[in-house]
Design an enzyme around this catalytic site. Structure first.
Site, mmCIF file in Angstrom:
data_model
loop_
_atom_site.group_PDB
_atom_site.id
_atom_site.type_symbol
_atom_site.label_atom_id
_atom_site.label_comp_id
_atom_site.label_asym_id
_atom_site.label_seq_id
_atom_site.Cartn_x
_atom_site.Cartn_y
_atom_site.Cartn_z
ATOM 1 N N CYS A 59 10.110 -24.644 39.964
ATOM 2 C CA CYS A 59 8.884 -23.871 40.235
ATOM 3 C C CYS A 59 8.809 -23.349 41.670
ATOM 4 O O CYS A 59 7.944 -22.537 41.978
ATOM 5 C CB CYS A 59 7.664 -24.738 39.968
ATOM 6 S SG CYS A 59 7.662 -26.179 41.043
ATOM 7 N N CYS A 116 1.826 -28.331 42.751
ATOM 8 C CA CYS A 116 0.801 -28.492 41.725
ATOM 9 C C CYS A 116 0.168 -29.877 41.798
ATOM 10 O O CYS A 116 0.581 -30.729 42.584
ATOM 11 C CB CYS A 116 1.451 -28.308 40.359
ATOM 12 S SG CYS A 116 2.574 -29.660 39.978
ATOM 13 N N CYS A 169 7.994 -32.162 37.958
ATOM 14 C CA CYS A 169 7.197 -32.251 39.188
ATOM 15 C C CYS A 169 7.359 -33.619 39.847
ATOM 16 O O CYS A 169 7.228 -33.743 41.060
ATOM 17 C CB CYS A 169 5.725 -32.039 38.893
ATOM 18 S SG CYS A 169 5.392 -30.630 37.847
ATOM 19 N N ASP A 210 8.048 -25.181 44.319
ATOM 20 C CA ASP A 210 7.128 -25.965 45.145
ATOM 21 C C ASP A 210 7.905 -26.827 46.140
ATOM 22 O O ASP A 210 9.082 -27.133 45.930
ATOM 23 C CB ASP A 210 6.256 -26.859 44.260
ATOM 24 C CG ASP A 210 5.254 -26.041 43.463
ATOM 25 O OD1 ASP A 210 5.078 -24.856 43.798
ATOM 26 O OD2 ASP A 210 4.675 -26.575 42.522
HETATM 27 FE FE1 FES Z 1 5.912 -27.248 40.894
HETATM 28 FE FE2 FES Z 1 4.743 -29.156 39.592
HETATM 29 S S1 FES Z 1 4.747 -27.062 39.061
HETATM 30 S S2 FES Z 1 5.995 -29.333 41.338
#
Ligand code: FES
Length: 132
Positions: A41, A66, A110, A43
């Site tokens: 994602c 998230c 995640c 992140d």
């Molecule tokens: Fe990116 Fe959860 S959607 S760490």
């Protein structure tokens, strides 16, 4: 809150850590620093540690991600605080998810960040010891 958690498939524990995360922040001049990105994602999570006599005395995190990433960061810092570096290295991705009483399957990716960032911070500390 419980109804909302049930609706989106999060355990009560995940919701607690997401709404009220522990050990948020940065440590200036940390003894160890780890930063990892989630390829799924994009992140990012950072972990800072302060080490004394081989024990993680203080630990903080900063997560641009998230809710699950924030909850798992919070949980991994709780698990690692007060542990020796060797014990903290043994904390796995699964341990974090298990302590949170599970994550919805589509959010499991995640939970990978937290243990990885912790291990990266410990690795960084060890490198610095070797080179310093
Ligand atoms: Fe990116 Fe959860 S959607 S760490």
């Amino acid at each position: 809150m419980k109804d909302l958690a049930d609706q989106i498939g999060y355990s009560q524990k995940v919701m607690e850590h997401f709404m009220n995360p522990h050990n948020v922040g940065v440590i200036e001049n940390p003894d160890g620093y780890g930063k990892v990105g989630n390829p799924v994602c994009g992140d990012i999570m950072e972990i800072f540690i302060r080490v004394k006599d081989d024990v993680i005395e203080d630990i903080r995190f900063r997560t641009f991600g998230c809710g699950s990433a924030i909850a798992t960061s919070s949980m991994v810092t709780d698990l690692a605080k007060g542990k020796t570096l060797e014990e903290a290295m043994k904390i796995t991705r699964d341990d974090v998810a298990t302590e949170l009483e599970g994550l919805p399957p589509r959010k499991m990716h995640c939970s990978n960040l937290a243990a990885d960032a912790l291990h990266a911070a410990i690795q960084d500390y060890r490198e610095k010891q070797k080179n310093g």
